[in-house]
Motif scaffolding. Structure first.
Motif, PDB file in Angstrom:
ATOM      1  N   THR A 120       0.832  -1.208   0.000  1.00  0.00           N
ATOM      2  CA  THR A 120       0.000   0.000   0.000  1.00  0.00           C
ATOM      3  C   THR A 120       0.867   1.259   0.000  1.00  0.00           C
ATOM      4  N   ALA A 121       2.006   1.217   0.695  1.00  0.00           N
ATOM      5  CA  ALA A 121       2.904   2.375   0.679  1.00  0.00           C
ATOM      6  C   ALA A 121       3.425   2.628  -0.724  1.00  0.00           C
ATOM      7  N   ASN A 122       3.730   1.567  -1.444  1.00  0.00           N
ATOM      8  CA  ASN A 122       4.201   1.713  -2.823  1.00  0.00           C
ATOM      9  C   ASN A 122       3.084   2.236  -3.722  1.00  0.00           C
ATOM     10  N   LEU A 123       1.893   1.680  -3.566  1.00  0.00           N
ATOM     11  CA  LEU A 123       0.747   2.120  -4.371  1.00  0.00           C
ATOM     12  C   LEU A 123       0.488   3.602  -4.180  1.00  0.00           C
ATOM     13  N   LEU A 124       0.489   4.074  -2.928  1.00  0.00           N
ATOM     14  CA  LEU A 124       0.100   5.445  -2.615  1.00  0.00           C
ATOM     15  C   LEU A 124       1.255   6.436  -2.684  1.00  0.00           C
ATOM     16  N   GLY A 125       2.469   5.938  -2.845  1.00  0.00           N
ATOM     17  CA  GLY A 125       3.624   6.834  -2.926  1.00  0.00           C
ATOM     18  C   GLY A 125       3.976   7.460  -1.590  1.00  0.00           C
ATOM     19  N   LEU A 126       3.964   6.654  -0.515  1.00  0.00           N
ATOM     20  CA  LEU A 126       4.217   7.154   0.828  1.00  0.00           C
ATOM     21  C   LEU A 126       5.681   6.965   1.221  1.00  0.00           C
ATOM     22  N   SER A 138      -2.367  -8.670 -10.491  1.00  0.00           N
ATOM     23  CA  SER A 138      -1.022  -9.011 -10.950  1.00  0.00           C
ATOM     24  C   SER A 138      -0.257  -7.809 -11.510  1.00  0.00           C
ATOM     25  N   ILE A 139      -0.891  -6.640 -11.563  1.00  0.00           N
ATOM     26  CA  ILE A 139      -0.211  -5.461 -12.100  1.00  0.00           C
ATOM     27  C   ILE A 139       1.000  -5.127 -11.238  1.00  0.00           C
ATOM     28  N   GLU A 140       2.148  -4.959 -11.903  1.00  0.00           N
ATOM     29  CA  GLU A 140       3.361  -4.550 -11.202  1.00  0.00           C
ATOM     30  C   GLU A 140       3.465  -3.025 -11.251  1.00  0.00           C
ATOM     31  N   LEU A 141       3.561  -2.407 -10.089  1.00  0.00           N
ATOM     32  CA  LEU A 141       3.632  -0.958 -10.019  1.00  0.00           C
ATOM     33  C   LEU A 141       5.072  -0.500  -9.879  1.00  0.00           C
ATOM     34  N   GLU A 142       5.424   0.482 -10.660  1.00  0.00           N
ATOM     35  CA  GLU A 142       6.723   1.108 -10.481  1.00  0.00           C
ATOM     36  C   GLU A 142       6.693   1.957  -9.214  1.00  0.00           C
ATOM     37  N   PRO A 143       7.795   2.024  -8.478  1.00  0.00           N
ATOM     38  CA  PRO A 143       7.825   2.902  -7.302  1.00  0.00           C
ATOM     39  C   PRO A 143       7.535   4.345  -7.697  1.00  0.00           C
ATOM     40  N   SER A 144       6.842   5.059  -6.831  1.00  0.00           N
ATOM     41  CA  SER A 144       6.557   6.462  -7.090  1.00  0.00           C
ATOM     42  C   SER A 144       7.856   7.268  -7.080  1.00  0.00           C
ATOM     43  N   GLY A 145       7.828   8.406  -7.761  1.00  0.00           N
ATOM     44  CA  GLY A 145       9.000   9.259  -7.811  1.00  0.00           C
ATOM     45  C   GLY A 145       9.330   9.866  -6.452  1.00  0.00           C
ATOM     46  N   VAL A 146      10.541  10.343  -6.335  1.00  0.00           N
ATOM     47  CA  VAL A 146      11.010  10.931  -5.075  1.00  0.00           C
ATOM     48  C   VAL A 146      10.136  12.108  -4.673  1.00  0.00           C
ATOM     49  N   ASP A 147       9.703  12.929  -5.632  1.00  0.00           N
ATOM     50  CA  ASP A 147       8.895  14.106  -5.308  1.00  0.00           C
ATOM     51  C   ASP A 147       7.573  13.706  -4.665  1.00  0.00           C
ATOM     52  N   ILE A 148       6.977  12.609  -5.120  1.00  0.00           N
ATOM     53  CA  ILE A 148       5.716  12.159  -4.534  1.00  0.00           C
ATOM     54  C   ILE A 148       5.945  11.649  -3.122  1.00  0.00           C
ATOM     55  N   ARG A 149       6.970  10.847  -2.926  1.00  0.00           N
ATOM     56  CA  ARG A 149       7.257  10.331  -1.581  1.00  0.00           C
ATOM     57  C   ARG A 149       7.644  11.466  -0.633  1.00  0.00           C
ATOM     58  N   ARG A 150       8.300  12.475  -1.160  1.00  0.00           N
ATOM     59  CA  ARG A 150       8.725  13.595  -0.324  1.00  0.00           C
ATOM     60  C   ARG A 150       7.541  14.368   0.251  1.00  0.00           C
ATOM     61  N   ALA A 151       6.384  14.271  -0.390  1.00  0.00           N
ATOM     62  CA  ALA A 151       5.215  15.010   0.094  1.00  0.00           C
ATOM     63  C   ALA A 151       4.744  14.532   1.461  1.00  0.00           C
ATOM     64  N   SER A 152       5.199  13.349   1.907  1.00  0.00           N
ATOM     65  CA  SER A 152       4.852  12.873   3.251  1.00  0.00           C
ATOM     66  C   SER A 152       5.530  13.704   4.331  1.00  0.00           C
ATOM     67  N   ARG A 153       6.520  14.481   3.950  1.00  0.00           N
ATOM     68  CA  ARG A 153       7.178  15.377   4.904  1.00  0.00           C
ATOM     69  C   ARG A 153       6.371  16.663   4.991  1.00  0.00           C
ATOM     70  N   VAL A 154       5.964  17.054   6.191  1.00  0.00           N
ATOM     71  CA  VAL A 154       5.057  18.193   6.340  1.00  0.00           C
ATOM     72  C   VAL A 154       5.649  19.328   7.153  1.00  0.00           C
ATOM     73  N   SER A 155       6.931  19.224   7.504  1.00  0.00           N
ATOM     74  CA  SER A 155       7.583  20.290   8.249  1.00  0.00           C
ATOM     75  C   SER A 155       9.066  20.304   7.909  1.00  0.00           C
ATOM     76  N   GLY A 156       9.674  21.500   8.023  1.00  0.00           N
ATOM     77  CA  GLY A 156      11.096  21.609   7.725  1.00  0.00           C
ATOM     78  C   GLY A 156      11.974  20.904   8.734  1.00  0.00           C
ATOM     79  N   ARG A 157      11.455  20.729   9.941  1.00  0.00           N
ATOM     80  CA  ARG A 157      12.215  20.026  10.967  1.00  0.00           C
ATOM     81  C   ARG A 157      11.266  19.102  11.709  1.00  0.00           C
ATOM     82  N   GLU A 158      11.409  17.807  11.467  1.00  0.00           N
ATOM     83  CA  GLU A 158      10.518  16.825  12.053  1.00  0.00           C
ATOM     84  C   GLU A 158      11.275  15.948  13.054  1.00  0.00           C
ATOM     85  N   ALA A 159      10.592  15.602  14.124  1.00  0.00           N
ATOM     86  CA  ALA A 159      11.135  14.654  15.095  1.00  0.00           C
ATOM     87  C   ALA A 159      10.513  13.297  14.837  1.00  0.00           C
TER      88      ALA A 159
END
Length: 505
Positions: free
Chosen positions: A218-224, A250-271
């Motif tokens: 699911t993380a791969n599907l959603l680009g998390l 059976s569909i093989e999904l390519e990993p999402s791009g770095v920009d999509i995965r980066r959107a999970s970051r919501v602050s400049g400084r995260e703990a």
């Protein structure tokens, strides 16, 4: 790993609040999390705003959807998808607080931090290409993340027209609640899941709810970015077998791009908190199974039983208006509540706890619900458990416990004026034994789901409601006489509020 890193009981114990032992914590306002994910440069699709929303009564239909009642002939179209999103997680009002815009929403959230995100996988829909979309509730739009055929995750044996995925971003809640934040992320996912369940029922959609799936898939599907954002729930929408399309597993999904995965970051400084990450990872391989033994959170037999009886003249309340009026309200007043309205509320809760809810059986086995009744309720003051099978209140303790419970909720004494406290209880050791670490997800998501229903039912009755997750854990458990491992994980204060003076229900 020690047990605090890998078990529900260990995590719950490690993140428990104890009186005079909560470390001070200053909020880092310069790094407050963003409320919207940033997908700059990706196609954005505005959703229609002049929607035809369902005009149904809340108590007689909307709060009791039956997911298997019928099968639509065709997949939901673009306007219907927009209506589902608006009802589930829409902005209901705007205000300015301390010079900053504030958006009221149809769904409740701990600390108004809104860690939950909602994604749509469209397989066949009039007006949308097959693909994956992220929903922005503030801009009321979809961002296209993938345009391609998608697999249905988890795989099911019925045609699927579309899927909704609910995720949680850890830091949105951890910014305030630190390592305890996993509790609130799960509760918030449950709030949103319930709103989505109600919306689909009101729009006559057939659906199935899933909390068990491959986390990595699911993380791969959603680009998390799985260190920051995780999938917690899925709802598949089903169509007629002759009219729908079964997504290819059976569909093989390519990993999402770095920009999509980066959107999970919501602050400049995260703990990052290891307690959260370790427990979530430990539950990544769990699976839902039926419980053959009941979860016991109290000792002994009930002191008395009270049958629940539906009101002969239930309150009429428009479902969409109830969503629009929903707020966290805590200005409770001491006012008598009629037996009819008390029974309407209690009946709504037990109806939401049974098999008709469409929730996996594990959720119903992982959580118990109860009520602390004040002297203003039409039943004797005390602590009651709700029995959804027998449709009864089981009295466990007598006496006025409301004020003591307010003290156990970090001395938030406004709670002592509530007409009742709705309690959600579990046994983390029981969860570990039966489901492993994933059992914590079942219990907490179910508590949040029922908490959202309580907010809406209270609103429909003209009452106020306010959820509380800040609890001196063992102090509250001892007050209720819970078992050694029993735990109060969520409380919703409910009752008449000042705005209803002269029109008390």
């Amino acid at each position: 790993m020690n047990d605090s890193a890998s078990t529900a009981a260990g995590y719950h114990r490690a993140t428990s609040y104890r009186r005079h032992r909560i470390p001070p914590h200053a909020l880092d306002w310069a790094n407050q999390p963003a409320l919207v994910k940033d997908y700059s440069g990706l196609p954005r699709i505005p959703l229609p705003r002049n929607l035809e929303l369902p005009r149904v009564d809340y108590f007689t239909r909307a709060c009791r959807p039956e997911p298997e009642c019928r099968t639509p002939d065709v997949a939901p179209n673009f306007n219907q998808i927009a209506a589902i999103l608006q009802l589930s997680h829409g902005v209901t009002a705007r205000a300015v607080h301390s010079g900053q815009p504030f958006y009221y929403r149809s769904v409740a959230s701990a600390g108004a931090l809104y860690p939950s995100e909602l994604y749509l996988a469209a397989y066949e829909s009039d007006g949308l290409h097959a693909g994956l979309y992220h929903y922005d509730p503030l801009g009321f739009s979809l961002t296209e993340l993938r345009r391609q055929p998608l697999p249905a995750i988890p795989k099911v044996d019925r045609p699927v027209a579309a899927s909704f995925y609910i995720t949680g971003i850890f830091f949105r809640s951890a910014w305030k609640y630190r390592s305890r934040a996993y509790r609130y992320v799960l509760l918030d996912a449950g709030h949103l899941l319930e709103n989505l369940r109600l919306a689909l029922g009101a729009l006559n959609q057939r659906f199935s709810i899933h909390l068990d799936f491959d986390d990595e898939q699911t993380a791969n599907l959603l680009g998390l970015d799985p260190e920051r954002e995780v999938c917690l729930a899925c709802i598949h929408l089903h169509t007629d077998a002759d009219k729908g399309l079964q997504p290819a597993a059976s569909i093989e999904l390519e990993p999402s791009g770095v920009d999509i995965r980066r959107a999970s970051r919501v602050s400049g400084r995260e703990a990052s908190y290891s307690e959260i990450l370790n427990l979530h990872r430990a539950g990544s391989g769990g699976g839902s199974v039926d419980s053959s033994s009941p979860m016991l959170v109290t000792h002994g037999q009930p002191l008395a039983r009270i049958d629940l009886a539906p009101s002969d003249s239930p309150v009429a309340a428009d479902y969409t208006q109830v969503l629009g009026r929903r707020r966290s309200r805590r200005n409770f007043i001491s006012a008598d509540v009629s037996r009819e309205n008390f029974m309407t509320f209690a009946e709504t809760m037990v109806q939401s706890m049974g098999a008709r809810s469409g929730m996996p059986a594990a959720c119903r086995s992982a959580l118990a619900a109860g009520i602390l009744a004040s002297e203003n309720m039409p039943v004797p003051p005390g602590f009651y458990l709700l029995d959804p099978k027998k449709r009864q209140l089981e009295q466990q303790l007598t006496g006025l416990l409301i004020q003591d419970m307010a003290a156990a909720c970090l001395d938030q004494m406004w709670l002592k004026h509530a007409g009742l406290h709705l309690l959600f209880l579990t046994d983390p050791a029981f969860l570990d034994e039966l489901w492993g670490a994933r059992g914590y997800r079942y219990a907490m998501i179910e508590a949040g789901r029922l908490g959202q229903q309580a907010y809406l039912a209270a609103t429909a009755l003209g009452w106020g409601a306010c959820g509380i997750g800040a609890i001196y854990d063992r102090e509250a458990a001892d007050l209720l006489g819970l078992t050694e491992n029993g735990a109060l994980v969520y409380l919703v204060g409910i009752g008449p509020v000042k705005t209803n003076v002269g029109k008390t229900r």
